[in-house]
Motif scaffolding. Structure first.
Motif, PDB file in Angstrom:
ATOM      1  N   THR A   1      -9.861  16.681  -6.151  1.00 40.63           N
ATOM      2  CA  THR A   1     -10.788  17.277  -6.263  1.00 40.63           C
ATOM      3  C   THR A   1     -12.411  16.990  -5.331  1.00 40.63           C
ATOM      4  OG1 THR A   1     -12.525  16.696  -7.560  1.00 40.63           O
ATOM      5  CG2 THR A   1     -10.744  17.759  -8.986  1.00 40.63           C
ATOM      6  N   LYS A   2     -12.814  18.408  -4.956  1.00 39.35           N
ATOM      7  CA  LYS A   2     -14.122  18.241  -3.787  1.00 39.35           C
ATOM      8  C   LYS A   2     -15.041  17.317  -4.729  1.00 39.35           C
ATOM      9  CE  LYS A   2     -13.788  21.924  -1.254  1.00 39.35           C
ATOM     10  NZ  LYS A   2     -12.973  23.393  -1.347  1.00 39.35           N
ATOM     11  N   GLU A   3     -15.078  17.202  -5.911  1.00 34.72           N
ATOM     12  CA  GLU A   3     -15.705  16.505  -6.792  1.00 34.72           C
ATOM     13  C   GLU A   3     -15.772  15.711  -6.574  1.00 34.72           C
ATOM     14  OE1 GLU A   3     -14.690  19.313  -8.277  1.00 34.72           O
ATOM     15  OE2 GLU A   3     -16.517  20.439  -7.366  1.00 34.72           O
ATOM     16  N   HIS A   4     -14.747  14.536  -6.469  1.00 33.95           N
ATOM     17  CA  HIS A   4     -14.205  13.445  -6.279  1.00 33.95           C
ATOM     18  C   HIS A   4     -12.764  12.825  -7.550  1.00 33.95           C
ATOM     19  CE1 HIS A   4     -16.303  13.020  -3.079  1.00 33.95           C
ATOM     20  NE2 HIS A   4     -17.228  13.164  -3.643  1.00 33.95           N
ATOM     21  N   GLU A   5     -11.991  13.847  -8.201  1.00 38.68           N
ATOM     22  CA  GLU A   5     -11.523  13.255  -8.990  1.00 38.68           C
ATOM     23  C   GLU A   5     -10.650  12.805  -8.684  1.00 38.68           C
ATOM     24  OE1 GLU A   5     -15.273  14.767 -11.395  1.00 38.68           O
ATOM     25  OE2 GLU A   5     -13.808  16.003 -10.030  1.00 38.68           O
ATOM     26  N   TRP A   6      -9.132  13.079  -8.903  1.00 38.69           N
ATOM     27  CA  TRP A   6      -7.512  12.432  -8.825  1.00 38.69           C
ATOM     28  C   TRP A   6      -6.618  12.941  -9.434  1.00 38.69           C
ATOM     29  CZ3 TRP A   6      -4.136  10.200 -11.034  1.00 38.69           C
ATOM     30  CH2 TRP A   6      -5.100   8.738 -12.533  1.00 38.69           C
ATOM     31  N   ALA A   7      -5.674  13.716  -9.218  1.00 36.55           N
ATOM     32  CA  ALA A   7      -4.880  14.240 -10.550  1.00 36.55           C
ATOM     33  C   ALA A   7      -3.477  13.154  -9.984  1.00 36.55           C
ATOM     34  CB  ALA A   7      -5.490  15.225 -10.596  1.00 36.55           C
ATOM     35  N   ARG A   8      -2.572  13.220 -10.921  1.00 41.62           N
ATOM     36  CA  ARG A   8      -1.281  12.854 -11.142  1.00 41.62           C
ATOM     37  C   ARG A   8      -0.560  13.121 -12.093  1.00 41.62           C
ATOM     38  NH1 ARG A   8      -1.916   7.486 -12.303  1.00 41.62           N
ATOM     39  NH2 ARG A   8      -1.686   7.244  -9.655  1.00 41.62           N
ATOM     40  N   VAL A   9       0.465  13.780 -11.273  1.00 40.59           N
ATOM     41  CA  VAL A   9       1.305  14.588 -11.424  1.00 40.59           C
ATOM     42  C   VAL A   9       2.450  13.783 -11.975  1.00 40.59           C
ATOM     43  CG1 VAL A   9       2.479  17.085 -12.195  1.00 40.59           C
ATOM     44  CG2 VAL A   9       0.455  16.714 -10.379  1.00 40.59           C
ATOM     45  N   GLU A  10       2.633  14.330 -12.943  1.00 40.13           N
ATOM     46  CA  GLU A  10       3.822  12.933 -14.317  1.00 40.13           C
ATOM     47  C   GLU A  10       4.514  13.820 -14.925  1.00 40.13           C
ATOM     48  OE1 GLU A  10       2.331   8.910 -14.908  1.00 40.13           O
ATOM     49  OE2 GLU A  10       1.364  10.118 -15.224  1.00 40.13           O
ATOM     50  N   SER A  11       5.882  15.009 -14.880  1.00 38.81           N
ATOM     51  CA  SER A  11       6.993  15.745 -15.634  1.00 38.81           C
ATOM     52  C   SER A  11       5.598  16.784 -16.018  1.00 38.81           C
ATOM     53  CB  SER A  11       7.599  15.381 -16.266  1.00 38.81           C
ATOM     54  OG  SER A  11       7.103  13.979 -17.230  1.00 38.81           O
ATOM     55  N   ASP A  12       5.425  16.622 -17.522  1.00 41.34           N
ATOM     56  CA  ASP A  12       4.413  17.705 -18.488  1.00 41.34           C
ATOM     57  C   ASP A  12       3.033  17.258 -18.084  1.00 41.34           C
ATOM     58  OD1 ASP A  12       5.408  15.359 -19.652  1.00 41.34           O
ATOM     59  OD2 ASP A  12       5.786  16.513 -21.529  1.00 41.34           O
ATOM     60  N   LYS A  13       2.738  16.222 -17.480  1.00 39.98           N
ATOM     61  CA  LYS A  13       1.532  16.013 -18.211  1.00 39.98           C
ATOM     62  C   LYS A  13       0.707  15.570 -16.277  1.00 39.98           C
ATOM     63  CE  LYS A  13       2.209  11.015 -19.563  1.00 39.98           C
ATOM     64  NZ  LYS A  13       3.033  10.352 -20.582  1.00 39.98           N
ATOM     65  N   VAL A  14      -0.469  15.623 -16.890  1.00 45.11           N
ATOM     66  CA  VAL A  14      -1.374  14.805 -15.495  1.00 45.11           C
ATOM     67  C   VAL A  14      -2.476  14.047 -15.959  1.00 45.11           C
ATOM     68  CG1 VAL A  14      -2.522  16.300 -13.518  1.00 45.11           C
ATOM     69  CG2 VAL A  14      -1.364  17.357 -14.844  1.00 45.11           C
ATOM     70  N   THR A  15      -2.119  13.190 -15.259  1.00 48.04           N
ATOM     71  CA  THR A  15      -3.293  11.988 -15.476  1.00 48.04           C
ATOM     72  C   THR A  15      -4.783  12.487 -14.609  1.00 48.04           C
ATOM     73  OG1 THR A  15      -1.392  10.311 -16.064  1.00 48.04           O
ATOM     74  CG2 THR A  15      -3.620   9.395 -15.405  1.00 48.04           C
ATOM     75  N   VAL A  16      -5.675  11.976 -15.054  1.00 48.86           N
ATOM     76  CA  VAL A  16      -7.006  11.656 -14.629  1.00 48.86           C
ATOM     77  C   VAL A  16      -7.285  10.114 -14.990  1.00 48.86           C
ATOM     78  CG1 VAL A  16      -9.006  13.876 -13.877  1.00 48.86           C
ATOM     79  CG2 VAL A  16      -7.075  14.711 -14.860  1.00 48.86           C
ATOM     80  N   GLY A  17      -8.552  11.252 -12.949  1.00 46.12           N
ATOM     81  CA  GLY A  17      -9.127   9.400 -12.933  1.00 46.12           C
ATOM     82  C   GLY A  17     -10.302   9.837 -11.253  1.00 46.12           C
ATOM     83  N   ILE A  18     -11.324   8.928 -11.517  1.00 42.04           N
ATOM     84  CA  ILE A  18     -12.299   9.380 -10.451  1.00 42.04           C
ATOM     85  C   ILE A  18     -11.512   8.127  -8.787  1.00 42.04           C
ATOM     86  CG2 ILE A  18     -14.532   9.749 -12.010  1.00 42.04           C
ATOM     87  CD1 ILE A  18     -15.209   7.249 -11.412  1.00 42.04           C
TER      88      ILE A  18
END
Length: 128
Positions: free
Chosen positions: A11-28
């Motif tokens: 994101t432009k706000e400096h979060e990341w997203a990891r797509v794993e089949s049916d879920k998305v892990t989020v961090g900074i």
């Protein structure tokens, strides 16, 4: 130079997203944790809470500031990283691993298409 894994969305706000089949892990991102300095407290939503794309879902507190965390996509919180309560410094030590924040069941996976690629995120940092 910040570490920007190519398999993640950003994101432009400096979060990341990891797509794993049916879920998305989020961090900074590595950039975000570097900018914040030593993280001392992380406030996250409860499991079962709903988060909305682009809206705050929690805060991260460092020795320098308190910053809001923004959801990369809308959905329901499936998991919250339990380690961060006792070890918020994991966000600094391993932002893409042990320092993950929440896991979301996305309500609309098309929202992922609007996130930045690693290359686009790197360009954003260069222009900042």
């Amino acid at each position: 130079m910040s570490n920007i894994p190519s398999d993640l969305k950003y994101t432009k706000e400096h979060e990341w997203a990891r797509v794993e089949s049916d879920k998305v892990t989020v961090g900074i991102t590595d950039h975000a944790q570097n900018t914040l300095g030593d993280v001392v407290y992380v406030e996250l939503p409860k499991v079962g809470a709903t988060v909305t794309e682009g809206q705050p879902f929690g805060t991260v507190e460092s020795v320098k500031a308190v910053s809001e965390l923004f959801a990369p996509i809308s959905g329901k919180v499936l998991e919250v990283n339990p380690e961060l309560e006792s070890s918020p410094e994991d966000v600094n030590a391993d932002p893409y691993g042990d320092g993950w924040l929440i896991k979301i069941a996305p309500s609309d996976t098309k929202q992922l298409d609007s996130l930045l690629s690693a290359a686009a995120y790197a360009k954003l940092l260069e222009s900042a």
